[in-house]
Structures are given as structure tokens and as C-alpha cells.
Design a protein around this motif. Sequence first.
Motif, PDB file in Angstrom:
ATOM      1  N   ASN A 191     -32.968 -27.928 -54.907  1.00 41.97           N
ATOM      2  CA  ASN A 191     -34.206 -27.913 -55.686  1.00 41.97           C
ATOM      3  C   ASN A 191     -35.101 -29.119 -55.431  1.00 41.97           C
ATOM      4  OD1 ASN A 191     -33.886 -25.449 -57.292  1.00 41.97           O
ATOM      5  ND2 ASN A 191     -32.092 -26.505 -58.141  1.00 41.97           N
ATOM      6  N   ARG A 192     -34.713 -29.961 -54.500  1.00 42.16           N
ATOM      7  CA  ARG A 192     -35.568 -31.105 -54.170  1.00 42.16           C
ATOM      8  C   ARG A 192     -36.436 -30.762 -52.961  1.00 42.16           C
ATOM      9  NH1 ARG A 192     -31.954 -36.647 -54.693  1.00 42.16           N
ATOM     10  NH2 ARG A 192     -31.340 -36.388 -56.888  1.00 42.16           N
ATOM     11  N   GLY A 193     -37.635 -31.258 -52.963  1.00 41.39           N
ATOM     12  CA  GLY A 193     -38.519 -31.030 -51.832  1.00 41.39           C
ATOM     13  C   GLY A 193     -39.095 -29.632 -51.823  1.00 41.39           C
ATOM     14  N   ARG A 194     -39.591 -29.252 -50.686  1.00 44.46           N
ATOM     15  CA  ARG A 194     -40.265 -27.958 -50.510  1.00 44.46           C
ATOM     16  C   ARG A 194     -39.263 -26.960 -49.934  1.00 44.46           C
ATOM     17  NH1 ARG A 194     -44.309 -30.627 -46.496  1.00 44.46           N
ATOM     18  NH2 ARG A 194     -42.232 -31.415 -45.923  1.00 44.46           N
ATOM     19  N   VAL A 195     -38.753 -26.094 -50.806  1.00 47.76           N
ATOM     20  CA  VAL A 195     -37.677 -25.171 -50.442  1.00 47.76           C
ATOM     21  C   VAL A 195     -38.221 -23.749 -50.388  1.00 47.76           C
ATOM     22  CG1 VAL A 195     -35.381 -24.301 -51.027  1.00 47.76           C
ATOM     23  CG2 VAL A 195     -35.985 -26.687 -51.539  1.00 47.76           C
ATOM     24  N   LEU A 196     -37.943 -23.068 -49.286  1.00 44.44           N
ATOM     25  CA  LEU A 196     -38.322 -21.663 -49.130  1.00 44.44           C
ATOM     26  C   LEU A 196     -37.066 -20.806 -49.233  1.00 44.44           C
ATOM     27  CD1 LEU A 196     -40.359 -19.387 -48.292  1.00 44.44           C
ATOM     28  CD2 LEU A 196     -39.706 -19.892 -45.917  1.00 44.44           C
ATOM     29  N   ARG A 197     -37.125 -19.808 -50.101  1.00 43.31           N
ATOM     30  CA  ARG A 197     -36.043 -18.826 -50.207  1.00 43.31           C
ATOM     31  C   ARG A 197     -36.667 -17.451 -50.014  1.00 43.31           C
ATOM     32  NH1 ARG A 197     -35.938 -22.194 -54.603  1.00 43.31           N
ATOM     33  NH2 ARG A 197     -34.216 -23.715 -54.723  1.00 43.31           N
ATOM     34  N   MET A 198     -36.220 -16.734 -49.002  1.00 43.79           N
ATOM     35  CA  MET A 198     -36.806 -15.418 -48.739  1.00 43.79           C
ATOM     36  C   MET A 198     -35.751 -14.471 -48.195  1.00 43.79           C
ATOM     37  SD  MET A 198     -39.076 -16.302 -45.318  1.00 43.79           S
ATOM     38  CE  MET A 198     -39.545 -14.601 -45.028  1.00 43.79           C
ATOM     39  N   GLY A 199     -35.970 -13.201 -48.427  1.00 43.99           N
ATOM     40  CA  GLY A 199     -35.035 -12.167 -48.026  1.00 43.99           C
ATOM     41  C   GLY A 199     -34.853 -11.177 -49.154  1.00 43.99           C
ATOM     42  N   ALA A 200     -34.168 -10.078 -48.880  1.00 39.85           N
ATOM     43  CA  ALA A 200     -33.947  -9.050 -49.895  1.00 39.85           C
ATOM     44  C   ALA A 200     -33.279  -9.651 -51.126  1.00 39.85           C
ATOM     45  CB  ALA A 200     -33.072  -7.935 -49.317  1.00 39.85           C
ATOM     46  N   GLY A 201     -33.817  -9.349 -52.293  1.00 44.81           N
ATOM     47  CA  GLY A 201     -33.269  -9.865 -53.534  1.00 44.81           C
ATOM     48  C   GLY A 201     -33.961 -11.121 -54.026  1.00 44.81           C
ATOM     49  N   TRP A 202     -34.535 -11.909 -53.121  1.00 52.21           N
ATOM     50  CA  TRP A 202     -35.277 -13.107 -53.512  1.00 52.21           C
ATOM     51  C   TRP A 202     -36.720 -12.761 -53.854  1.00 52.21           C
ATOM     52  CZ3 TRP A 202     -32.696 -17.424 -54.468  1.00 52.21           C
ATOM     53  CH2 TRP A 202     -31.501 -17.696 -53.782  1.00 52.21           C
ATOM     54  N   ASN A 203     -37.241 -11.737 -53.194  1.00 49.45           N
ATOM     55  CA  ASN A 203     -38.641 -11.365 -53.364  1.00 49.45           C
ATOM     56  C   ASN A 203     -38.796  -9.899 -53.010  1.00 49.45           C
ATOM     57  OD1 ASN A 203     -38.516 -11.484 -50.465  1.00 49.45           O
ATOM     58  ND2 ASN A 203     -38.908 -13.692 -50.631  1.00 49.45           N
ATOM     59  N   ASP A 204     -40.002  -9.457 -52.874  1.00 45.69           N
ATOM     60  CA  ASP A 204     -40.252  -8.035 -52.629  1.00 45.69           C
ATOM     61  C   ASP A 204     -40.361  -7.689 -51.145  1.00 45.69           C
ATOM     62  OD1 ASP A 204     -40.293  -7.500 -55.346  1.00 45.69           O
ATOM     63  OD2 ASP A 204     -42.440  -7.942 -55.515  1.00 45.69           O
ATOM     64  N   LEU A 205     -39.986  -8.612 -50.279  1.00 45.98           N
ATOM     65  CA  LEU A 205     -40.061  -8.334 -48.846  1.00 45.98           C
ATOM     66  C   LEU A 205     -39.070  -7.239 -48.471  1.00 45.98           C
ATOM     67  CD1 LEU A 205     -40.279 -11.976 -47.420  1.00 45.98           C
ATOM     68  CD2 LEU A 205     -42.115 -10.287 -47.592  1.00 45.98           C
ATOM     69  N   PRO A 206     -39.393  -6.408 -47.493  1.00 48.67           N
ATOM     70  CA  PRO A 206     -38.472  -5.349 -47.085  1.00 48.67           C
ATOM     71  C   PRO A 206     -37.261  -5.928 -46.353  1.00 48.67           C
ATOM     72  CG  PRO A 206     -40.355  -5.434 -45.608  1.00 48.67           C
ATOM     73  CD  PRO A 206     -40.653  -6.375 -46.736  1.00 48.67           C
ATOM     74  N   ARG A 207     -36.169  -5.161 -46.324  1.00 47.13           N
ATOM     75  CA  ARG A 207     -35.013  -5.562 -45.535  1.00 47.13           C
ATOM     76  C   ARG A 207     -35.416  -5.654 -44.070  1.00 47.13           C
ATOM     77  NH1 ARG A 207     -29.922  -5.052 -47.877  1.00 47.13           N
ATOM     78  NH2 ARG A 207     -29.945  -4.230 -50.014  1.00 47.13           N
ATOM     79  N   ARG A 208     -34.771  -6.553 -43.354  1.00 45.91           N
ATOM     80  CA  ARG A 208     -35.189  -6.792 -41.981  1.00 45.91           C
ATOM     81  C   ARG A 208     -35.005  -5.556 -41.109  1.00 45.91           C
ATOM     82  NH1 ARG A 208     -30.754 -10.785 -39.031  1.00 45.91           N
ATOM     83  NH2 ARG A 208     -29.212  -9.201 -38.549  1.00 45.91           N
ATOM     84  N   GLN A 209     -33.996  -4.707 -41.459  1.00 43.34           N
ATOM     85  CA  GLN A 209     -33.752  -3.511 -40.640  1.00 43.34           C
ATOM     86  C   GLN A 209     -34.923  -2.536 -40.678  1.00 43.34           C
ATOM     87  OE1 GLN A 209     -31.650  -4.824 -42.828  1.00 43.34           O
ATOM     88  NE2 GLN A 209     -29.675  -5.180 -41.824  1.00 43.34           N
ATOM     89  N   SER A 210     -35.775  -2.655 -41.699  1.00 40.71           N
ATOM     90  CA  SER A 210     -36.911  -1.733 -41.810  1.00 40.71           C
ATOM     91  C   SER A 210     -38.153  -2.234 -41.077  1.00 40.71           C
ATOM     92  CB  SER A 210     -37.250  -1.504 -43.289  1.00 40.71           C
ATOM     93  OG  SER A 210     -37.731  -2.702 -43.882  1.00 40.71           O
ATOM     94  N   LEU A 211     -38.102  -3.459 -40.550  1.00 39.41           N
ATOM     95  CA  LEU A 211     -39.256  -4.024 -39.855  1.00 39.41           C
ATOM     96  C   LEU A 211     -39.283  -3.574 -38.396  1.00 39.41           C
ATOM     97  CD1 LEU A 211     -39.029  -7.668 -41.262  1.00 39.41           C
ATOM     98  CD2 LEU A 211     -40.597  -5.856 -41.996  1.00 39.41           C
ATOM     99  N   PRO A 212     -40.465  -3.439 -37.822  1.00 36.02           N
ATOM    100  CA  PRO A 212     -40.547  -3.014 -36.416  1.00 36.02           C
ATOM    101  C   PRO A 212     -39.854  -3.980 -35.465  1.00 36.02           C
ATOM    102  CG  PRO A 212     -42.693  -2.854 -37.491  1.00 36.02           C
ATOM    103  CD  PRO A 212     -41.796  -3.572 -38.439  1.00 36.02           C
ATOM    104  N   ASP A 213     -39.948  -5.276 -35.739  1.00 34.81           N
ATOM    105  CA  ASP A 213     -39.316  -6.287 -34.884  1.00 34.81           C
ATOM    106  C   ASP A 213     -39.028  -7.521 -35.742  1.00 34.81           C
ATOM    107  OD1 ASP A 213     -38.496  -8.111 -32.937  1.00 34.81           O
ATOM    108  OD2 ASP A 213     -39.984  -7.458 -31.481  1.00 34.81           O
ATOM    109  N   TRP A 214     -37.963  -7.446 -36.531  1.00 38.90           N
ATOM    110  CA  TRP A 214     -37.653  -8.516 -37.484  1.00 38.90           C
ATOM    111  C   TRP A 214     -37.423  -9.854 -36.786  1.00 38.90           C
ATOM    112  CZ3 TRP A 214     -33.121 -11.050 -36.691  1.00 38.90           C
ATOM    113  CH2 TRP A 214     -32.130 -10.381 -35.955  1.00 38.90           C
ATOM    114  N   HIS A 215     -36.857  -9.815 -35.580  1.00 35.15           N
ATOM    115  CA  HIS A 215     -36.523 -11.066 -34.901  1.00 35.15           C
ATOM    116  C   HIS A 215     -37.793 -11.813 -34.492  1.00 35.15           C
ATOM    117  CE1 HIS A 215     -34.816 -13.502 -31.446  1.00 35.15           C
ATOM    118  NE2 HIS A 215     -34.096 -13.874 -32.481  1.00 35.15           N
ATOM    119  N   LEU A 216     -38.741 -11.117 -33.918  1.00 37.07           N
ATOM    120  CA  LEU A 216     -39.998 -11.749 -33.532  1.00 37.07           C
ATOM    121  C   LEU A 216     -40.777 -12.195 -34.764  1.00 37.07           C
ATOM    122  CD1 LEU A 216     -41.929 -12.573 -31.293  1.00 37.07           C
ATOM    123  CD2 LEU A 216     -42.909 -10.257 -31.377  1.00 37.07           C
TER     124      LEU A 216
END
Length: 344
Positions: A191-216
Motif C-alpha cells: 500500500n505504499r507508493g503508486r501501486v497498480l492492481r489489474m486483472g479479472a476480479g480487481w476491476n471490470d477488465l475482461p479476462r486475457r483469453q478474451s482479448l485479441p492479443d493479450w500479450h501485445l
Amino acid sequence: MLKVYPFGDYSHRQPLAYAPIRTLCSDRITLTDKLEAADLVVLAHSKDLDRHGAALRARLGRGQRLVLLSEEPFWDSVWAADPLTRVQIHRTETGPLPFTFLNHATSRLYDFAEIPYFLLTDRRFFTRYATWFHRNAALSAADWAARWDAAERDIAFVAEYRNEAKFDICRGGGEILGLGSWRTRLALACNRGRVLRMGAGWNDLPRRQSLPDWHLEKFLDLDGRCRVLSAIENTHQRNYVSEKIFDSFALGAVPIYVADPAHLVHGLVSGGIINLWGLTPDEGAAALDAFHPDAAFREGYIATQAQMARLFGTAAALSREQRRLATALWDELVAVCEASLPAH
């Protein structure tokens, strides 16, 4: 020539489902679309045994073999009854169903020498890493210091939110350890500094498997924008390494990892990682709070960037690893065909 019939809801997630690996094995292994014509029927997830076991038992002919060919230790550790025994019998409502379990623990398929298995499933990994690590290898210690100072985020966690007890798995006296919940609790504890938490369950972003090119998309979203990036796997197993640690270095971030001394990841890096092995999530968060890369750390980080640039700079290592995997897959499947079925 061995004939293989992929079966089940997860049949797209096993080695022969990927075109590069299928091509490597095409002189010895072929896929068939008729179960009755196959030497081996291949599943990819233990859930398919539970869902389709009785139907398979009714359809398998004399001499045909059933193989659970798993590429995913996470699935094995959480859902399989026994991920550490090679030859097993699955009990269906109509009777016993013998099968052979080939995974990271029961086979040599995933004992990589230079490049981990997952990077062999898509040719784009190698092409991208060759470009990205060529760029990174040209940067000096001063360049990296400036890059980290300018980063928008101090720490980034990019993984699904999991905080259930079933993901705190321990199998084989610690041979397999679940890290899905552990890394979630680590992210919550930072919780110190500027922390990014992202992914399914953290926010409304889709699962990576549903993205056209999640790696890129991951690269474009995070390149140069975070100082430290979690590369913690969902499962700790000595021969399991995904794309995560490569991505962290490629993005120019310091990877967070969890690996015991016997883990094969240590042969991939010369330094420049934060290894939280043996720590609780709170202890790990404290270690991250205290992290300040000194000159020695930066030297190790630069050495790993150079090591990665050499690894992906030519196709030599890729070719060797492809041949190793193709041979191992052939050997394992032939061994299944030649072995006696267990007594019911």
C-alpha cells in the motif's frame, strides 16, 4: 505413426493443440477426428474425466489408451485428485477407467533446457522477445536508473484476484505449491507508493483469453511505466515457468518472483529479480517497501537483459528446445502405448 484424438472441453489447452508443436511432431504424431481410429485419446483437464469419464469408458476400444496430458500445474494442483501419480484409475458411475497422467511432475515433457514450454506454443513470443530484448540490452546502468525514476507506477500486479483457501494448495510435501491466493494477499498488502492492481476480479477488465492479443496489449500498456512488476506464477513447481518473468524484463521492470533454490528459473536469469521465496505476504510487502536497486543489483539486471538478448537473438536455442520437446512428447506417448494397463 501415432494417432491421437483430442477430447473434451479443454482440448485446446494441451501441447498438440498448438500449431508450432503439432508441426514439430507431424512426422511421428498425427491428430485424427475419429475416436475409434486413435491409438491415444487425450484430455487436457481432470474436469473432463469427471464430466465425460463414463462416456469415454463406453467408447474406448481394446488397446486404446487414455491420457490426461496437462500443461497447467494450476489445474492439476487445484482440481486433480492426485497430480503426482502417473498411472491411475478414475472411478466412473459405470466402472473403472484407467488413464495415464502426463504433467510437470509425472513426465519429462516440461523439463526445459533453455526455453520454457509455454514460449514454444506461439511463435510470436520468440519474435517479440528478440525485438524487445535487443532494445533493452543497449541500455546502460544510468539508462535503467533514469527509466525507473520516471516510471508512473512503483509496483504493478497483473493477475486474477484469487483469495480462496482452495488456492493455498500444497502437494507432495511442497513439490507443488499454490500461489494464486498468496500473490493476491501480497498485492493487497502493498500500500505504499503508486501501486497498480489489474486483472479479472480487481476491476471490470475482461479476462486475457478474451482479448485479441493479450500479450501485445500487456506490453503496450506497461512498457516503461512500472518500476517493479509481479511475475509470480499461479503455482510453484520447479520446472514451471510461464511468460511472466520474460515479460517483466521485456517491459523494463524488475520482476517479483517466488522460487526455491532448485527452481529452473535460476538458470534463466543472472540477477535482477526480487525473490520472495519463504516469506509471508506481509513479509514480502515489507521487502518490496524496502527495495532500492543498488549498483550490484543493476549490474545483475543488465546481465540478465544481455542473457535474454542472446537467448532470443538467434533461432538456435529455440530449435534445440523444439527438438527436445518433440522427442520427449514422442517418448512419453510411446511409453504409454507400451505400458500395461493397471489392474482394476
